[in-house]
Design a protein around this motif. Structure first.
Motif, mmCIF file in Angstrom:
data_model
loop_
_atom_site.group_PDB
_atom_site.id
_atom_site.type_symbol
_atom_site.label_atom_id
_atom_site.label_comp_id
_atom_site.label_asym_id
_atom_site.label_seq_id
_atom_site.Cartn_x
_atom_site.Cartn_y
_atom_site.Cartn_z
ATOM 1 N N GLU A 169 -1.917 -11.102 3.758
ATOM 2 C CA GLU A 169 -2.398 -9.862 4.377
ATOM 3 C C GLU A 169 -3.353 -9.106 3.454
ATOM 4 O OE1 GLU A 169 1.328 -8.997 7.427
ATOM 5 O OE2 GLU A 169 1.122 -7.808 5.608
ATOM 6 N N LEU A 170 -3.156 -9.190 2.143
ATOM 7 C CA LEU A 170 -4.113 -8.564 1.228
ATOM 8 C C LEU A 170 -5.477 -9.229 1.339
ATOM 9 C CD1 LEU A 170 -1.940 -7.981 -1.978
ATOM 10 C CD2 LEU A 170 -3.012 -6.222 -0.560
ATOM 11 N N GLN A 190 -10.117 -2.241 -9.654
ATOM 12 C CA GLN A 190 -10.173 -1.067 -8.781
ATOM 13 C C GLN A 190 -10.066 -1.461 -7.307
ATOM 14 O OE1 GLN A 190 -12.239 -1.588 -11.308
ATOM 15 N NE2 GLN A 190 -11.666 0.070 -12.717
ATOM 16 N N ARG A 191 -10.771 -2.513 -6.916
ATOM 17 C CA ARG A 191 -10.703 -2.939 -5.518
ATOM 18 C C ARG A 191 -9.308 -3.458 -5.167
ATOM 19 N NH1 ARG A 191 -15.443 -5.597 -6.932
ATOM 20 N NH2 ARG A 191 -14.339 -7.605 -6.721
ATOM 21 N N SER A 192 -8.696 -4.201 -6.069
ATOM 22 C CA SER A 192 -7.355 -4.731 -5.800
ATOM 23 C C SER A 192 -6.349 -3.598 -5.616
ATOM 24 C CB SER A 192 -6.912 -5.648 -6.946
ATOM 25 O OG SER A 192 -7.795 -6.737 -7.098
ATOM 26 N N SER A 198 -3.892 0.202 0.533
ATOM 27 C CA SER A 198 -4.106 0.078 1.972
ATOM 28 C C SER A 198 -2.980 -0.700 2.633
ATOM 29 C CB SER A 198 -5.453 -0.598 2.238
ATOM 30 O OG SER A 198 -5.637 -0.854 3.612
ATOM 31 N N TRP A 199 -2.499 -1.758 1.968
ATOM 32 C CA TRP A 199 -1.405 -2.560 2.522
ATOM 33 C C TRP A 199 -0.110 -1.768 2.592
ATOM 34 C CZ3 TRP A 199 3.163 -4.697 0.346
ATOM 35 C CH2 TRP A 199 3.785 -5.675 1.141
ATOM 36 N N SER A 200 0.186 -0.995 1.543
ATOM 37 C CA SER A 200 1.440 -0.234 1.526
ATOM 38 C C SER A 200 1.414 0.930 2.505
ATOM 39 C CB SER A 200 1.734 0.275 0.110
ATOM 40 O OG SER A 200 0.692 1.128 -0.333
ATOM 41 N N ASP A 201 0.224 1.557 2.699
ATOM 42 C CA ASP A 201 0.115 2.676 3.635
ATOM 43 C C ASP A 201 -0.201 2.230 5.056
ATOM 44 O OD1 ASP A 201 0.624 4.473 1.639
ATOM 45 O OD2 ASP A 201 -1.470 4.928 1.229
ATOM 46 N N GLU A 202 -0.582 0.957 5.212
ATOM 47 C CA GLU A 202 -0.996 0.421 6.514
ATOM 48 C C GLU A 202 -2.170 1.216 7.082
ATOM 49 O OE1 GLU A 202 2.352 0.150 9.134
ATOM 50 O OE2 GLU A 202 3.401 -1.320 7.901
ATOM 51 N N THR A 258 1.593 -8.821 11.426
ATOM 52 C CA THR A 258 0.249 -8.958 10.859
ATOM 53 C C THR A 258 -0.812 -8.444 11.830
ATOM 54 O OG1 THR A 258 0.949 -10.859 9.538
ATOM 55 C CG2 THR A 258 -1.406 -10.605 9.928
ATOM 56 N N ARG A 259 -0.663 -8.755 13.092
ATOM 57 C CA ARG A 259 -1.618 -8.254 14.086
ATOM 58 C C ARG A 259 -1.549 -6.729 14.206
ATOM 59 N NH1 ARG A 259 -4.185 -11.950 17.145
ATOM 60 N NH2 ARG A 259 -3.434 -14.113 17.125
ATOM 61 N N LYS A 260 -0.349 -6.188 14.124
ATOM 62 C CA LYS A 260 -0.218 -4.729 14.212
ATOM 63 C C LYS A 260 -0.851 -4.055 12.997
ATOM 64 C CE LYS A 260 3.713 -3.430 15.721
ATOM 65 N NZ LYS A 260 5.169 -3.092 15.807
ATOM 66 N N LEU A 261 -0.644 -4.619 11.806
ATOM 67 C CA LEU A 261 -1.270 -4.080 10.600
ATOM 68 C C LEU A 261 -2.793 -4.155 10.703
ATOM 69 C CD1 LEU A 261 -1.149 -3.131 7.602
ATOM 70 C CD2 LEU A 261 -0.989 -5.556 6.986
ATOM 71 N N ALA A 262 -3.312 -5.298 11.171
ATOM 72 C CA ALA A 262 -4.760 -5.447 11.304
ATOM 73 C C ALA A 262 -5.333 -4.448 12.299
ATOM 74 C CB ALA A 262 -5.095 -6.876 11.729
ATOM 75 N N ALA A 263 -4.623 -4.183 13.395
ATOM 76 C CA ALA A 263 -5.128 -3.232 14.389
ATOM 77 C C ALA A 263 -5.244 -1.830 13.800
ATOM 78 C CB ALA A 263 -4.209 -3.234 15.612
ATOM 79 N N ARG A 264 -4.277 -1.423 13.006
ATOM 80 C CA ARG A 264 -4.329 -0.088 12.394
ATOM 81 C C ARG A 264 -5.477 0.019 11.396
ATOM 82 N NH1 ARG A 264 2.162 0.675 11.137
ATOM 83 N NH2 ARG A 264 2.839 0.897 13.318
ATOM 84 N N ILE A 265 -5.647 -1.015 10.584
ATOM 85 C CA ILE A 265 -6.701 -0.965 9.574
ATOM 86 C C ILE A 265 -8.081 -1.032 10.230
ATOM 87 C CG2 ILE A 265 -7.709 -2.270 7.663
ATOM 88 C CD1 ILE A 265 -4.892 -2.879 6.748
ATOM 89 N N ARG A 266 -8.233 -1.850 11.249
ATOM 90 C CA ARG A 266 -9.522 -1.933 11.935
ATOM 91 C C ARG A 266 -9.871 -0.621 12.630
ATOM 92 N NH1 ARG A 266 -9.733 -7.526 15.296
ATOM 93 N NH2 ARG A 266 -11.834 -6.727 15.736
ATOM 94 N N ALA A 267 -8.888 0.081 13.156
ATOM 95 C CA ALA A 267 -9.147 1.379 13.777
ATOM 96 C C ALA A 267 -9.680 2.379 12.750
ATOM 97 C CB ALA A 267 -7.875 1.909 14.432
#
Length: 317
Positions: A169-170, A190-192, A198-202, A258-267
């Motif tokens: 997911e990272l 810094q990017r990592s 971002s992963w921990s906060d979703e 994973t799909r739910k996490l991706a949807a939040r980040i893409r939004a």
């Protein structure tokens, strides 16, 4: 007898009354009033006084003593268990922090070269589908390894699954930021850190807020990371169900998460998306020196789905 007086109504004659000396307001005899000593009573505690007989304290019943001992042992066990759980979460969080800079990330130029003719949304869909397939494979493999659960091995299996899912997911999060043109500034470290936050906060990385671009994991980020790991562990517990049920459950739940996490980040990334035409020539990403082999990692954790064995347990045979 008729005409006789009942005993309770008979009056004693004054000759039969007590003729002893009396004084006081009620003319009571001294023997009736008790001692007339006017001395004051002592106010000291009678606990340590040696002139008084010691009060014998009855021992508590055996059932009460056993109950008190059980409560003490239970409370001590809960406290020790809480400390061990916190230590395990901290160890797993440190492991994921060390793992994050080793995740290989493809920049936008490489992604467009591997998927020619696709726009940002279509390319993002491909990345999400690949990541969901990878996490589903990991969940199915760990679920198959737990076909006959061994309680001492369960924490290790959960930790292995969470580590593998976090790496996949990272990688997805970092490449989604590349696709939407929102690359965090700074070097690899810094990017990592930004992707791990971002992963921990979703949530997607907000490059306009310097607070989300820390160069190192602070106490707040680590606390958020531990909470995310705990939430993932609770969600992954059904993966350990026996008789291959956990394999199917793990695959479905990991794909969905994973799909739910991706949807939040893409939004979040769509709100600050930069068109490809406005990006120009972006510098290539500096890759890690000891990059993870994502294919080998997914195969190692998901290979138990076919063999029905715990990953790494029979690797040397």
């Amino acid at each position: 007898m008729t005409g006789s007086t009942p005993p309770w109504k008979r009056r004693f004659s004054r000759r039969e009354a007590d003729q002893g000396p009396s004084d006081g307001p009620y003319s009571a005899n001294d023997d009736e009033r008790g001692p007339t000593d006017t001395g004051t009573a002592s106010l000291e505690s009678v606990v340590d006084r040696g002139d008084l007989p010691a009060t014998a304290q009855a021992p508590a019943p055996a059932a009460r003593r056993r109950a008190a001992a059980f409560r003490h042992k239970a409370g001590q066990g809960v406290r020790n268990g809480g400390r061990r759980a916190r230590a395990a979460l901290a160890h797993l969080a440190d492991r994921i922090i060390d793992l994050a800079p080793r995740v290989p990330v493809r920049d936008l130029a490489k992604l467009r070269g591997q998927f020619p003719g696709l726009g940002p949304e279509e390319l993002a869909d491909r990345l999400v589908a690949g990541a969901a397939k990878g996490t589903a494979t990991v969940g199915a493999g760990v679920g198959a390894a737990a076909m006959m659960p061994v309680p001492p091995a369960m924490p290790t299996e959960l930790a292995a699954e969470i580590t593998g899912v976090a790496a996949i997911e990272l990688k997805m999060i970092a490449e989604l930021h590349e696709v939407y043109g929102v690359r965090p500034p700074g070097g690899l470290a810094q990017r990592s850190t930004a992707y791990l936050n971002s992963w921990s906060d979703e949530r997607g990385v907000d490059v306009s807020k310097p607070s989300s671009l820390g160069s190192a994991m602070n106490s707040h980020m680590k606390r958020q990371l531990r909470q995310q790991i705990m939430k993932r562990m609770v969600r992954d517990l059904p993966n350990l169900m026996p008789f291959m049920v956990g394999a199917a459950v793990g695959a479905v739940m990991n794909r969905r998460d994973t799909r739910k996490l991706a949807a939040r980040i893409r939004a979040d990334l769509r709100k600050q998306q930069v068109p490809w035409s406005a990006l120009g020539e972006l510098p290539a990403l500096d890759g890690p020196q000891d990059a993870l082999d994502m294919g080998a990692l997914t195969k190692e954790l998901g290979g138990a789905e076919e063999s029905g064995r715990r990953p790494g347990r029979d690797g040397g045979r």
